[in-house]
Design a protein around this motif. Structure first.
Motif, PDB file in Angstrom:
ATOM      1  N   THR A   8       0.823  -1.197   0.000  1.00 21.87           N
ATOM      2  CA  THR A   8       0.000   0.000   0.000  1.00 21.87           C
ATOM      3  C   THR A   8       0.859   1.250   0.000  1.00 21.87           C
ATOM      4  O   THR A   8       0.593   2.207  -0.731  1.00 21.87           O
ATOM      5  N   GLU A   9       1.905   1.259   0.790  1.00 24.93           N
ATOM      6  CA  GLU A   9       2.793   2.411   0.848  1.00 24.93           C
ATOM      7  C   GLU A   9       3.538   2.597  -0.475  1.00 24.93           C
ATOM      8  O   GLU A   9       3.754   3.734  -0.921  1.00 24.93           O
ATOM      9  N   ALA A  10       3.928   1.495  -1.098  1.00 25.72           N
ATOM     10  CA  ALA A  10       4.584   1.592  -2.401  1.00 25.72           C
ATOM     11  C   ALA A  10       3.620   2.170  -3.433  1.00 25.72           C
ATOM     12  O   ALA A  10       4.011   3.002  -4.272  1.00 25.72           O
ATOM     13  N   ASP A  11       2.361   1.745  -3.378  1.00 22.65           N
ATOM     14  CA  ASP A  11       1.358   2.301  -4.282  1.00 22.65           C
ATOM     15  C   ASP A  11       1.202   3.802  -4.053  1.00 22.65           C
ATOM     16  O   ASP A  11       1.102   4.584  -5.010  1.00 22.65           O
ATOM     17  N   VAL A 143      -7.010   7.799  -2.316  1.00 23.66           N
ATOM     18  CA  VAL A 143      -8.023   7.121  -3.126  1.00 23.66           C
ATOM     19  C   VAL A 143      -7.357   6.388  -4.283  1.00 23.66           C
ATOM     20  O   VAL A 143      -7.670   5.226  -4.574  1.00 23.66           O
ATOM     21  N   GLU A 144      -6.418   7.049  -4.953  1.00 20.39           N
ATOM     22  CA  GLU A 144      -5.723   6.415  -6.082  1.00 20.39           C
ATOM     23  C   GLU A 144      -4.945   5.182  -5.631  1.00 20.39           C
ATOM     24  O   GLU A 144      -4.802   4.216  -6.394  1.00 20.39           O
ATOM     25  N   ALA A 145      -4.453   5.211  -4.384  1.00 17.59           N
ATOM     26  CA  ALA A 145      -3.699   4.068  -3.859  1.00 17.59           C
ATOM     27  C   ALA A 145      -4.598   3.042  -3.181  1.00 17.59           C
ATOM     28  O   ALA A 145      -4.116   2.022  -2.678  1.00 17.59           O
ATOM     29  N   GLY A 146      -5.912   3.300  -3.143  1.00 18.77           N
ATOM     30  CA  GLY A 146      -6.860   2.374  -2.543  1.00 18.77           C
ATOM     31  C   GLY A 146      -6.778   2.300  -1.033  1.00 18.77           C
ATOM     32  O   GLY A 146      -7.036   1.247  -0.440  1.00 18.77           O
ATOM     33  N   MET A 147      -6.473   3.417  -0.386  1.00 23.53           N
ATOM     34  CA  MET A 147      -6.259   3.421   1.059  1.00 23.53           C
ATOM     35  C   MET A 147      -7.480   3.927   1.822  1.00 23.53           C
ATOM     36  O   MET A 147      -8.051   4.967   1.500  1.00 23.53           O
ATOM     37  N   SER A 148      -7.847   3.185   2.865  1.00 26.69           N
ATOM     38  CA  SER A 148      -8.965   3.538   3.732  1.00 26.69           C
ATOM     39  C   SER A 148      -8.462   4.341   4.935  1.00 26.69           C
ATOM     40  O   SER A 148      -7.256   4.553   5.110  1.00 26.69           O
ATOM     41  N   LYS A 149      -9.401   4.742   5.785  1.00 24.58           N
ATOM     42  CA  LYS A 149      -9.031   5.450   7.017  1.00 24.58           C
ATOM     43  C   LYS A 149      -8.153   4.569   7.897  1.00 24.58           C
ATOM     44  O   LYS A 149      -7.161   5.041   8.471  1.00 24.58           O
ATOM     45  N   ALA A 150      -8.498   3.301   8.012  1.00 20.36           N
ATOM     46  CA  ALA A 150      -7.685   2.393   8.824  1.00 20.36           C
ATOM     47  C   ALA A 150      -6.272   2.268   8.256  1.00 20.36           C
ATOM     48  O   ALA A 150      -5.291   2.215   8.995  1.00 20.36           O
ATOM     49  N   ASP A 151      -6.166   2.223   6.929  1.00 18.94           N
ATOM     50  CA  ASP A 151      -4.850   2.126   6.292  1.00 18.94           C
ATOM     51  C   ASP A 151      -3.988   3.326   6.638  1.00 18.94           C
ATOM     52  O   ASP A 151      -2.809   3.198   6.974  1.00 18.94           O
ATOM     53  N   LEU A 152      -4.565   4.520   6.531  1.00 20.27           N
ATOM     54  CA  LEU A 152      -3.744   5.711   6.758  1.00 20.27           C
ATOM     55  C   LEU A 152      -3.428   5.894   8.242  1.00 20.27           C
ATOM     56  O   LEU A 152      -2.367   6.439   8.584  1.00 20.27           O
ATOM     57  N   ARG A 153      -4.313   5.442   9.122  1.00 16.13           N
ATOM     58  CA  ARG A 153      -3.965   5.487  10.552  1.00 16.13           C
ATOM     59  C   ARG A 153      -2.788   4.549  10.835  1.00 16.13           C
ATOM     60  O   ARG A 153      -1.892   4.869  11.627  1.00 16.13           O
ATOM     61  N   GLY A 154      -2.786   3.379  10.199  1.00 14.77           N
ATOM     62  CA  GLY A 154      -1.659   2.473  10.350  1.00 14.77           C
ATOM     63  C   GLY A 154      -0.381   3.086   9.804  1.00 14.77           C
ATOM     64  O   GLY A 154       0.699   2.949  10.398  1.00 14.77           O
TER      65      GLY A 154
END
Length: 264
Positions: A8-11, A143-154
């Motif tokens: 996800t971070e690479a995306d 959004v382009e990387a497909g990241m949710s709120k939980a993803d960005l909190r992580g």
């Protein structure tokens, strides 16, 4: 999970590389601060933070602290929405007028690509500000990387932003005013004062979801934890001092002041 998050971070890094030079609109909440921190550790980043009566002072202080820590180029601008009568009348799509003014102000001071902290969870909600973003060419890297709120909190936690990773949702102060009640700077200052008092009085580790709502019935406090008698007495005293009606305490409910009874 680690492999998934690494991907996800690479995306996200690939998305950011497509949009250089980037100017990140930072409100002071977890979404935009995390985006700016991640982007800034890849390449130098410019951050635009708008100040207005609808932005709590603590949010601005948080942006300034992190900008100094991370070495961002920080541009603090006036949001400008209080000069817009469409915004002040507080219609159902008030956020559209807020964001329209915000992005126009950012565009007036930079030619870079404006990025916002919108995540995939936001797409399932009523977000009139997204229309203003589209009109101004704003990009949404999460959004382009497909990241949710939980993803960005992580992601925030992995970046070492521990205090920011756990921040509750913090929409602008105008979101506490019931739709159709005109937006006034003095009302937003009152809301900020009450919420600051309640946060300071909350027990360490207690749930942080709380709102001071201005409704047609008066001031209503919404909280995910019980208020102590002392805190309640202080809040009601503030209402009396400000000459405001008291509408009581209710469980926290997201967006409950957004739509006025009887329509828009």
């Amino acid at each position: 999970m680690a492999e998934t998050m690494a991907g996800t971070e690479a995306d996200l890094a690939r998305v950011l590389s497509r949009h250089a030079p980037l100017v990140i609109a930072v409100s002071g909440g977890v979404d935009s601060l995390t985006l700016a921190t991640f982007a800034g550790r890849i390449a130098p980043v410019t951050v635009a933070h708008a100040v207005s009566p609808a932005v709590p002072d603590e949010a601005t202080r948080r942006v300034r602290r992190l900008a100094a820590q991370e070495g961002w180029t920080l541009q603090v601008i006036e949001a400008g929405e209080f000069a817009d009568p469409d915004y002040l009348r507080n219609p159902l799509n008030r956020c559209y007028f807020c964001k329209r003014n915000l992005y126009a102000r950012i565009r007036s001071v930079t030619a870079g690509v404006i990025a916002a902290g919108t995540n995939t969870d936001d797409l399932g909600e009523y977000r009139p500000g997204l229309a203003a973003a589209g009109e101004n060419g704003v990009v949404h890297p999460y959004v382009e990387a497909g990241m949710s709120k939980a993803d960005l909190r992580g992601l925030a936690a992995r970046l070492g932003l521990d205090g920011i990773a756990s921040l509750p949702a913090q929409p602008c102060l105008a979101s506490r005013v019931e739709t159709g009640i005109p937006i006034r700077a003095e009302d937003l200052a009152f809301i900020d004062r009450v919420e600051t008092l309640m946060r300071a009085a909350a027990a360490p580790g207690a749930p942080a979801d709380l709102r001071c709502r201005l409704t047609r019935d008066g001031v209503r406090i919404e909280t995910s934890e019980a208020l102590s008698d002392a805190t309640l007495a202080r809040v009601t005293a503030l209402c009396r001092e400000a000459g405001r009606s008291w509408a009581g305490v209710a469980p926290y409910r997201r967006g409950s002041a957004f739509v006025a009874r009887g329509g828009r």
